[in-house]
Design a protein around this motif. Structure first.
Motif, short mmCIF file in Angstrom:
data_model
loop_
_atom_site.label_atom_id
_atom_site.label_comp_id
_atom_site.label_asym_id
_atom_site.label_seq_id
_atom_site.Cartn_x
_atom_site.Cartn_y
_atom_site.Cartn_z
N LEU A 41 40.36 29.67 33.91
CA LEU A 41 40.01 30.89 34.62
C LEU A 41 41.18 31.49 35.40
CD1 LEU A 41 37.73 32.87 35.48
CD2 LEU A 41 37.19 31.25 37.33
N TRP A 42 42.06 30.65 35.92
CA TRP A 42 43.14 31.12 36.80
C TRP A 42 43.99 32.23 36.18
CZ3 TRP A 42 44.00 30.98 41.80
CH2 TRP A 42 45.27 31.32 42.28
N PRO A 43 44.47 32.08 34.94
CA PRO A 43 45.27 33.19 34.37
C PRO A 43 44.51 34.51 34.31
CG PRO A 43 45.60 31.19 33.09
CD PRO A 43 44.46 30.92 34.04
N GLY A 44 43.22 34.47 34.02
CA GLY A 44 42.41 35.69 34.00
C GLY A 44 42.28 36.31 35.38
N LEU A 45 42.10 35.47 36.41
CA LEU A 45 42.03 35.98 37.78
C LEU A 45 43.34 36.66 38.15
CD1 LEU A 45 40.27 33.00 39.61
CD2 LEU A 45 39.23 35.18 38.94
N GLN A 46 44.45 36.03 37.80
CA GLN A 46 45.75 36.61 38.13
C GLN A 46 46.01 37.89 37.34
OE1 GLN A 46 47.94 35.26 40.70
NE2 GLN A 46 45.81 34.69 40.98
N ARG A 47 45.60 37.89 36.08
CA ARG A 47 45.78 39.09 35.26
C ARG A 47 44.98 40.26 35.84
NH1 ARG A 47 44.40 39.62 28.84
NH2 ARG A 47 45.24 41.69 28.57
N MET A 48 43.75 39.99 36.25
CA MET A 48 42.90 41.03 36.84
C MET A 48 43.51 41.53 38.15
SD MET A 48 40.09 42.72 36.22
CE MET A 48 39.14 41.74 35.08
N LEU A 49 44.00 40.61 38.97
CA LEU A 49 44.58 40.96 40.26
C LEU A 49 45.85 41.80 40.08
CD1 LEU A 49 44.26 40.57 43.31
CD2 LEU A 49 45.57 38.47 43.10
N ASN A 50 46.66 41.45 39.09
CA ASN A 50 47.95 42.13 38.90
C ASN A 50 47.85 43.41 38.07
OD1 ASN A 50 49.29 40.15 40.35
ND2 ASN A 50 49.57 38.88 38.53
N SER A 51 46.71 43.65 37.43
CA SER A 51 46.60 44.86 36.62
C SER A 51 45.51 45.77 37.16
CB SER A 51 46.38 44.51 35.15
OG SER A 51 45.18 43.78 34.99
N HIS A 52 44.28 45.53 36.78
CA HIS A 52 43.19 46.44 37.13
C HIS A 52 43.00 46.59 38.64
CE1 HIS A 52 39.45 48.63 36.67
NE2 HIS A 52 38.85 47.76 37.46
N LEU A 53 43.01 45.49 39.37
CA LEU A 53 42.76 45.57 40.82
C LEU A 53 43.97 46.09 41.58
CD1 LEU A 53 40.69 42.33 41.45
CD2 LEU A 53 39.87 44.67 41.16
N ALA A 54 45.12 46.15 40.95
CA ALA A 54 46.31 46.67 41.60
C ALA A 54 46.31 48.20 41.62
CB ALA A 54 47.57 46.17 40.90
N LYS A 55 45.42 48.81 40.84
CA LYS A 55 45.32 50.27 40.81
C LYS A 55 44.51 50.76 41.99
CE LYS A 55 45.20 50.16 35.80
NZ LYS A 55 44.32 50.35 34.65
N ALA A 156 53.04 41.77 35.66
CA ALA A 156 52.33 42.87 36.32
C ALA A 156 52.16 44.09 35.43
CB ALA A 156 53.05 43.26 37.60
N THR A 157 52.89 44.16 34.32
CA THR A 157 52.79 45.34 33.46
C THR A 157 51.73 45.17 32.37
OG1 THR A 157 54.50 44.48 31.98
CG2 THR A 157 55.22 45.90 33.80
N THR A 158 51.02 44.03 32.38
CA THR A 158 49.98 43.81 31.40
C THR A 158 48.90 44.88 31.56
OG1 THR A 158 50.38 41.45 31.51
CG2 THR A 158 48.29 42.14 30.57
N PRO A 159 48.43 45.47 30.46
CA PRO A 159 47.39 46.50 30.58
C PRO A 159 46.09 45.93 31.15
CG PRO A 159 47.99 46.08 28.26
CD PRO A 159 48.84 45.21 29.11
N ALA A 160 45.21 46.83 31.53
CA ALA A 160 43.92 46.42 32.09
C ALA A 160 43.23 45.42 31.17
CB ALA A 160 43.04 47.65 32.31
N PRO A 161 42.65 44.39 31.75
CA PRO A 161 42.11 43.29 30.95
C PRO A 161 40.72 43.59 30.38
CG PRO A 161 41.89 42.80 33.26
CD PRO A 161 42.61 44.12 33.18
N THR A 162 40.67 44.51 29.45
CA THR A 162 39.38 44.82 28.84
C THR A 162 39.09 43.87 27.69
OG1 THR A 162 40.44 46.41 27.37
CG2 THR A 162 39.47 47.26 29.41
N ASP A 163 40.08 43.06 27.32
CA ASP A 163 39.93 42.16 26.18
C ASP A 163 39.86 40.70 26.58
OD1 ASP A 163 42.53 42.05 27.09
OD2 ASP A 163 43.40 41.89 25.09
N ILE A 164 39.57 40.39 27.85
CA ILE A 164 39.50 39.00 28.27
C ILE A 164 38.23 38.39 27.71
CG2 ILE A 164 39.28 37.43 30.23
CD1 ILE A 164 40.93 39.42 31.85
#
Length: 169
Positions: A41-55, A156-164
């Motif tokens: 789960l941790w990588p997904g949490l970080q991906r969400m935090l660094n992409s979608h939630l950073a907006k 941080a440049t990973t697109p929004a995680p719509t494919d998790i």
């Protein structure tokens, strides 16, 4: 569900993390998190935090990004007085997880048992940072030999995680 308080503690007897959620409606939900689930789960949490939630939400200034290691305000003890337990008094053992970006920007975190009880709650950037800080600190206390910093994290440049995809254990 409107979260009033979160706590992540280590349950040494079960060798699991215990996520305790108290809602504004005075409901309490307890979720056991295994080392294996945290590792997935941790990588997904970080991906969400660094992409979608950073907006920033429309009309809101962009918040300065924080590191997930920064602690939130954890001064108040967890208040479990007079909580009802809609999912039962026994904690659910999370074997599935899913993260979904939603507008706001918010993120929906879903944790559950396979074909059984589940809980979902929405996080903004601040709540996700606090949750990540609690997980990080509790993993260290658990002495699981799990270095969250060495898990493959997206940049941080990973697109929004719509494919998790969902995490199933």
């Amino acid at each position: 569900m409107q979260i009033q308080q979160l706590q992540v503690a280590y349950d040494a007897r079960a060798d699991r993390l215990l996520l305790r959620i108290a809602t504004a409606q005075r409901e309490g939900i307890n979720v056991l998190l295994t080392r294996r689930l945290i590792k997935a789960l941790w990588p997904g949490l970080q991906r969400m935090l660094n992409s979608h939630l950073a907006k920033a939400a429309p009309g809101m200034p962009v918040a300065k990004p924080k590191d997930a290691t920064e602690p939130g305000s954890f001064q108040a003890p967890f208040d479990d007085n007079n909580l009802s337990h809609p999912l039962g008094a026994e904690p659910l053992l999370a074997t599935e997880s899913r993260l979904e970006p939603i507008e706001g920007p918010l993120c929906r975190v879903m944790l559950g048992e396979t074909r059984a009880r589940q809980v979902s709650f929405d996080c903004d950037q601040n709540l996700m940072q606090a949750l990540c800080a609690m997980i990080r600190g509790t993993v260290a206390k658990a002495e699981w030999d799990l270095s969250l910093d060495t898990l493959p994290l997206p940049d941080a440049t990973t697109p929004a995680p719509t494919d998790i995809p969902p995490t199933v254990h």
